[in-house]
Design a protein around this motif. Structure first.
Motif, PDB file in Angstrom:
ATOM      1  N   ALA A   1      69.339  30.483  31.789  1.00 59.64           N
ATOM      2  CA  ALA A   1      69.275  30.566  33.204  1.00 59.64           C
ATOM      3  C   ALA A   1      70.406  29.952  34.000  1.00 59.64           C
ATOM      4  O   ALA A   1      70.811  28.833  33.828  1.00 59.64           O
ATOM      5  N   ILE A   2      70.900  30.602  35.092  1.00 61.49           N
ATOM      6  CA  ILE A   2      72.102  30.244  35.863  1.00 61.49           C
ATOM      7  C   ILE A   2      71.497  28.959  36.689  1.00 61.49           C
ATOM      8  O   ILE A   2      70.426  29.098  37.509  1.00 61.49           O
ATOM      9  N   ASP A   3      72.376  27.921  36.746  1.00 62.95           N
ATOM     10  CA  ASP A   3      71.748  26.586  37.333  1.00 62.95           C
ATOM     11  C   ASP A   3      72.477  26.647  38.647  1.00 62.95           C
ATOM     12  O   ASP A   3      73.627  26.380  38.809  1.00 62.95           O
ATOM     13  N   PRO A   4      71.923  26.906  39.785  1.00 68.48           N
ATOM     14  CA  PRO A   4      72.573  27.012  41.010  1.00 68.48           C
ATOM     15  C   PRO A   4      73.162  25.473  41.508  1.00 68.48           C
ATOM     16  O   PRO A   4      74.228  25.687  42.262  1.00 68.48           O
ATOM     17  N   ALA A   5      72.508  24.477  41.130  1.00 67.75           N
ATOM     18  CA  ALA A   5      73.360  23.159  41.573  1.00 67.75           C
ATOM     19  C   ALA A   5      74.693  22.914  40.666  1.00 67.75           C
ATOM     20  O   ALA A   5      75.564  21.933  41.065  1.00 67.75           O
ATOM     21  N   HIS A   6      74.949  23.736  39.720  1.00 69.10           N
ATOM     22  CA  HIS A   6      76.147  23.453  39.085  1.00 69.10           C
ATOM     23  C   HIS A   6      76.762  24.639  39.106  1.00 69.10           C
ATOM     24  O   HIS A   6      77.699  24.872  38.003  1.00 69.10           O
ATOM     25  N   SER A   7      76.592  25.552  39.730  1.00 72.00           N
ATOM     26  CA  SER A   7      77.399  26.947  39.759  1.00 72.00           C
ATOM     27  C   SER A   7      77.984  27.242  41.255  1.00 72.00           C
ATOM     28  O   SER A   7      77.589  26.699  42.088  1.00 72.00           O
ATOM     29  N   LEU A   8      79.100  28.234  41.256  1.00 77.91           N
ATOM     30  CA  LEU A   8      79.637  28.339  42.342  1.00 77.91           C
ATOM     31  C   LEU A   8      80.327  29.600  42.217  1.00 77.91           C
ATOM     32  O   LEU A   8      81.049  30.429  41.446  1.00 77.91           O
ATOM     33  N   VAL A   9      79.980  30.363  43.586  1.00 79.27           N
ATOM     34  CA  VAL A   9      80.792  31.753  43.893  1.00 79.27           C
ATOM     35  C   VAL A   9      81.587  31.624  44.962  1.00 79.27           C
ATOM     36  O   VAL A   9      81.122  31.364  46.025  1.00 79.27           O
TER      37      VAL A   9
ATOM     38  N   ILE B   1      80.133  29.177  36.347  1.00 75.11           N
ATOM     39  CA  ILE B   1      78.730  29.113  36.081  1.00 75.11           C
ATOM     40  C   ILE B   1      78.348  28.190  35.037  1.00 75.11           C
ATOM     41  O   ILE B   1      79.036  28.165  34.134  1.00 75.11           O
ATOM     42  N   GLN B   2      77.374  27.377  35.433  1.00 75.95           N
ATOM     43  CA  GLN B   2      76.661  26.733  34.269  1.00 75.95           C
ATOM     44  C   GLN B   2      75.258  27.071  34.066  1.00 75.95           C
ATOM     45  O   GLN B   2      74.552  27.358  35.224  1.00 75.95           O
ATOM     46  N   ALA B   3      74.860  27.588  32.826  1.00 75.41           N
ATOM     47  CA  ALA B   3      73.582  28.039  32.567  1.00 75.41           C
ATOM     48  C   ALA B   3      73.046  27.264  31.552  1.00 75.41           C
ATOM     49  O   ALA B   3      73.439  26.837  30.598  1.00 75.41           O
ATOM     50  N   ALA B   4      71.512  27.227  31.699  1.00 72.69           N
ATOM     51  CA  ALA B   4      70.714  26.452  30.776  1.00 72.69           C
ATOM     52  C   ALA B   4      69.903  27.146  29.801  1.00 72.69           C
ATOM     53  O   ALA B   4      69.287  28.436  30.299  1.00 72.69           O
TER      54      ALA B   4
ATOM     55  N   THR C   1      76.130  29.216  48.168  1.00 68.51           N
ATOM     56  CA  THR C   1      75.860  28.162  47.584  1.00 68.51           C
ATOM     57  C   THR C   1      74.407  28.609  46.879  1.00 68.51           C
ATOM     58  O   THR C   1      73.867  28.130  46.085  1.00 68.51           O
ATOM     59  N   GLY C   2      73.827  30.028  47.248  1.00 68.41           N
ATOM     60  CA  GLY C   2      72.580  30.474  46.719  1.00 68.41           C
ATOM     61  C   GLY C   2      72.739  31.275  45.872  1.00 68.41           C
ATOM     62  O   GLY C   2      72.789  32.655  46.012  1.00 68.41           O
ATOM     63  N   VAL C   3      72.742  30.775  44.408  1.00 67.23           N
ATOM     64  CA  VAL C   3      73.136  31.910  43.338  1.00 67.23           C
ATOM     65  C   VAL C   3      72.089  31.629  42.551  1.00 67.23           C
ATOM     66  O   VAL C   3      71.749  30.565  42.151  1.00 67.23           O
ATOM     67  N   SER C   4      71.575  32.918  41.755  1.00 61.52           N
ATOM     68  CA  SER C   4      70.634  32.815  40.726  1.00 61.52           C
ATOM     69  C   SER C   4      70.945  33.878  39.720  1.00 61.52           C
ATOM     70  O   SER C   4      71.602  34.702  39.968  1.00 61.52           O
ATOM     71  N   GLY C   5      70.015  33.881  38.449  1.00 61.13           N
ATOM     72  CA  GLY C   5      70.216  34.671  37.558  1.00 61.13           C
ATOM     73  C   GLY C   5      70.192  34.330  36.204  1.00 61.13           C
ATOM     74  O   GLY C   5      69.532  33.225  35.785  1.00 61.13           O
TER      75      GLY C   5
ATOM     76  N   ILE D   1      72.862  36.780  44.791  1.00 61.13           N
ATOM     77  CA  ILE D   1      73.494  35.639  45.759  1.00 61.13           C
ATOM     78  C   ILE D   1      72.575  36.063  47.007  1.00 61.13           C
ATOM     79  O   ILE D   1      72.616  36.993  47.490  1.00 61.13           O
ATOM     80  N   ASP D   2      72.444  34.737  47.672  1.00 60.89           N
ATOM     81  CA  ASP D   2      71.708  34.750  48.874  1.00 60.89           C
ATOM     82  C   ASP D   2      72.907  34.992  50.031  1.00 60.89           C
ATOM     83  O   ASP D   2      73.595  33.948  50.029  1.00 60.89           O
ATOM     84  N   ALA D   3      72.914  36.098  50.638  1.00 59.49           N
ATOM     85  CA  ALA D   3      73.629  36.607  51.412  1.00 59.49           C
ATOM     86  C   ALA D   3      74.105  35.373  52.662  1.00 59.49           C
ATOM     87  O   ALA D   3      75.266  34.982  53.050  1.00 59.49           O
ATOM     88  N   ALA D   4      72.716  34.841  53.069  1.00 59.33           N
ATOM     89  CA  ALA D   4      72.813  33.664  54.101  1.00 59.33           C
ATOM     90  C   ALA D   4      73.252  32.670  53.719  1.00 59.33           C
ATOM     91  O   ALA D   4      73.731  31.515  54.464  1.00 59.33           O
ATOM     92  N   SER D   5      73.604  32.327  52.650  1.00 58.40           N
ATOM     93  CA  SER D   5      74.200  30.988  51.900  1.00 58.40           C
ATOM     94  C   SER D   5      75.608  30.882  52.101  1.00 58.40           C
ATOM     95  O   SER D   5      76.172  29.689  51.679  1.00 58.40           O
ATOM     96  N   ILE D   6      76.442  31.938  52.770  1.00 63.16           N
ATOM     97  CA  ILE D   6      77.465  31.772  52.837  1.00 63.16           C
ATOM     98  C   ILE D   6      78.085  30.606  53.654  1.00 63.16           C
ATOM     99  O   ILE D   6      77.639  30.369  54.731  1.00 63.16           O
TER     100      ILE D   6
END
Length: 186
Positions: free
Chosen positions: A16-24, A180-183, A41-45, A63-68
């Motif tokens: 699972a992509i860790d949104p706290a440790h991932s960056l787009v 990406i950091q994934a757990a 800042t809002g990435v998941s997957g 990616i959450d578009a509003a998190s730009i």
């Protein structure tokens, strides 16, 4: 005596992509001569690996578009508007990998469909597996980096303004960089 096929030793692992440790992040030319960078800042997957190779498998990300966040509230509001991402109508951007091509060492290419504003185009990310280990809470994690370049016009992001001295306000080419950091799922 009857022979049977040996059970497959190939296993899949879901991360699972860790949104706290991932960056787009993205970078685009502004006024033809400076570069503006921003991030989502809002990435998941999730990433699914096969066997022992962390570079083989599939990836899906949203990616959450509003998190730009480009570090300017007024610009961020404009980027969320119908001139660019139209985040109210199209709340997410997505990537679904269709294949992975191994390269030398821990490098590989991830080819898949990037969707922005309901427009889908195939893109290729140059990626690197950065390693894996166990975090202080006993969970196995893995790190990846990836980069690609897109033409924003291919996704309907066509807003621009001509400059008095020639040229335009916003460049066409957008560089995308991902960390990406994934757990590992238990």
């Amino acid at each position: 005596m009857t022979a049977t096929a040996a059970p497959s030793t190939e296993t899949t692992t879901t991360w699972a992509i860790d949104p706290a440790h991932s960056l787009v992040e993205f970078a685009v030319k502004h006024m033809m001569f400076t570069t503006v960078k921003g991030r989502f800042t809002g990435v998941s997957g999730q990433i699914v690996t096969e066997g022992e190779s962390p570079a083989l498998g599939t990836v899906e990300a949203e990616i959450d578009a509003a998190s730009i966040d480009s570090r300017d509230e007024k610009r961020d509001g404009h980027l969320r508007s119908a001139d660019f991402l139209d985040a109210e109508t199209h709340p997410s951007l997505s990537f679904v990998g269709s294949r992975v091509e191994p390269l030398a060492g821990d490098r590989f290419r991830v080819i898949g469909d990037l969707t922005i504003r309901d427009t889908t185009r195939e893109v290729t990310f140059d990626a690197t597996f950065n390693g894996r280990g166990t975090n202080p809470w006993g969970q196995e994690v893995a790190g990846y980096s990836a980069e690609t370049t897109i033409d924003r016009g291919d996704y309907g992001l066509t807003f621009n303004a001509p400059l008095a001295g020639g040229g335009v306000l916003v460049g066409q080419e957008v560089r995308i960089s991902i960390e990406i950091q994934a757990a590992k799922h238990a």
